[in-house]
Design an enzyme around this catalytic site. Structure first.
Site, mmCIF file in Angstrom:
data_model
loop_
_atom_site.group_PDB
_atom_site.id
_atom_site.type_symbol
_atom_site.label_atom_id
_atom_site.label_comp_id
_atom_site.label_asym_id
_atom_site.label_seq_id
_atom_site.Cartn_x
_atom_site.Cartn_y
_atom_site.Cartn_z
ATOM 1 N N LYS A 244 -16.595 115.250 32.160
ATOM 2 C CA LYS A 244 -15.275 115.540 31.588
ATOM 3 C C LYS A 244 -15.317 116.776 30.696
ATOM 4 C CE LYS A 244 -13.808 110.717 31.918
ATOM 5 N NZ LYS A 244 -15.105 110.160 32.369
ATOM 6 N N CYS A 361 -13.154 103.288 31.409
ATOM 7 C CA CYS A 361 -13.111 103.028 32.856
ATOM 8 C C CYS A 361 -13.016 101.518 33.061
ATOM 9 C CB CYS A 361 -14.309 103.632 33.584
ATOM 10 S SG CYS A 361 -15.919 103.188 32.923
#
Length: 432
Positions: A244, A361
């Site tokens: 990310k 997640c």
């Protein structure tokens, strides 16, 4: 190995996992080391079947009416691979290395039994103890969401906008049957083949030259929704391998500064090579020393603090189907405590009118909306932001109909968005 012998091997591996729960890849590796006669194709085929069996363990056992490794394997052939009783029976009892012939009860189960009237956790193939959480998150869609989590995952790539664009990258990946992603303008998707395998791309020139990175489209989307701007100061507090951070660096066009760190220096190690390959110049890696992260100089100065919080990983079950059956209530409790510590720590780095981005997640409300509600109760100086009204969200128009809006954030799921499961919420620190 014959198909029948492969099925016997699958039953053997599953039996070992029942006796000694552990990561499935460890079990498959041990099996292969003790069975040197098995070729690479055999190992791959057996691994794919074992993974499919774990994806559909509850529904497979329900169909067969037994909680055994054999029932899991035989039921998987029906519920996951669409084989009928005759085809499955042909693999059993007909050769030296085949499983025992089907019993009369097994034949009847394979012919007539379905999951139509089964409980949601059986139809959705997730642990029964998580049923209240799935019901709270998805209501009547709990089984459908679970079933989507039990399907095979594609391989997603992120086009590195610092080096190329998707329009040029896609034709160069035609041999992989690559297609454009569903939502992110930088996403490319490579679907799994019929046997569940995906051709690796790490040897492809585009990957070697840093033009593409392996990254699930859901991960790409949350990086975009964080909306890092060129010239800003950004902190990626739980950067791990840096996926990310790299995505945000490209969005910032190498301008500004990203501080990437992680409490586990071993998880952070791959970021250095990835930064070099991607041509990124605005990431400063802060490696922890003796368990401490050297970040005191940036406290209260960061425009966007990105927290990819430690979580149960329920949103990644497509890729790690064994993890859902090894997960226990104690592991959820442990993650919840870690999340409180991480988000409270992250808040100390946010400047006035800066933004804290909280990502997991996970699909569980306990790790998502409930954590945000608890944080806001502890921190009166923050207010929630509506990400669905942001320019970053509107730049991905297909998301509007697909994404699930929760009380405090947004939820991506395999069923709705075709990605791994991710939760994202944004909080702004008020001016004093």
């Amino acid at each position: 190995m014959t198909p029948a012998a492969r099925l016997s091997a699958v039953i053997e591996v599953l039996s070992g996992l029942d006796e000694r729960p552990r990561p499935v890849n460890d079990a498959l590796k041990d099996w292969a080391l003790s069975r040197r006669f098995a070729g690479s194709g055999d190992r791959a085929g057996i691994g794919a079947m074992v993974h499919d069996a774990l994806r559909r363990r509850s529904s497979a056992r329900y169909v067969m009416g037994e909680d055994t490794a054999r029932a899991t394997a035989l039921g998987m052939l029906k519920v996951a691979r669409g084989m009928d009783a005759g085809e499955i029976g042909a693999l059993c009892g007909g050769s030296r290395f085949a499983p025992e012939a089907l019993s009369e009860g097994e034949v009847l189960a394979l012919r007539f039994r379905t999951t139509d009237d089964a409980p949601a956790h059986v139809r959705g193939d997730y642990p029964e103890w998580l049923d209240p959480s799935f019901a709270a998150a998805f209501g009547a869609d709990a089984a459908a969401e679970g079933e989507a989590l039990a399907r095979r995952a594609p391989l997603d790539l992120r086009v590195n906008a610092l080096k190329t664009i998707r329009l040029k990258a896609l034709p160069a990946l035609s041999e992989y049957e690559a297609v454009a992603g569903l939502h992110s303008p930088d996403a490319i998707r490579i679907p799994p083949r019929a046997d569940g395998r995906i051709r690796p791309v790490q040897a492809d020139p585009l990957f070697i030259k840093g033009m593409v990175e392996i990254q699930d489209e859901g991960s790409q989307i949350v990086a975009r929704l964080a909306d890092p701007q060129p010239g800003q100061q950004v902190l990626d507090l739980c950067a791990g391998g840096g996926g990310k951070s790299l995505a945000m660096a490209a969005l910032m066009n190498n301008k500004g500064q990203i501080f990437a760190t992680d409490a586990d220096a071993r998880r952070l190690a791959p970021i250095h090579d990835r930064i070099e390959r991607a041509g990124v110049r605005n990431i400063q890696v802060r490696t922890p020393r003796q368990g401490q992260m050297p970040l005191d100089d940036i406290k209260g100065r960061i425009d966007t603090v990105f927290v990819d919080a430690p979580c149960t990983g329920t949103g990644t079950w497509r890729r790690n189907p064994d993890a859902k059956w090894r997960m226990r209530p104690a592991s959820l409790e442990s993650r919840l405590k870690e999340q409180v510590e991480v988000i409270d720590n992250a808040s100390t780095f946010v400047r006035e009118e800066g933004v804290l981005i909280y990502v997991t997640c996970s699909l569980l409300p306990e790790e998502n909306d409930e954590q945000i509600a608890a944080f806001l109760a502890r921190n009166a100086g923050f207010e929630p932001l509506d990400l669905s009204s942001s320019s970053a969200f509107k730049a991905m128009p297909t998301l509007a109909k697909a994404i699930r809006k929760t009380r405090s954030g947004l939820l991506l799921t395999p069923l709705r968005t075709g990605t791994d499961g991710f939760y994202i919420a944004a909080l702004r620190r008020a001016a004093r």
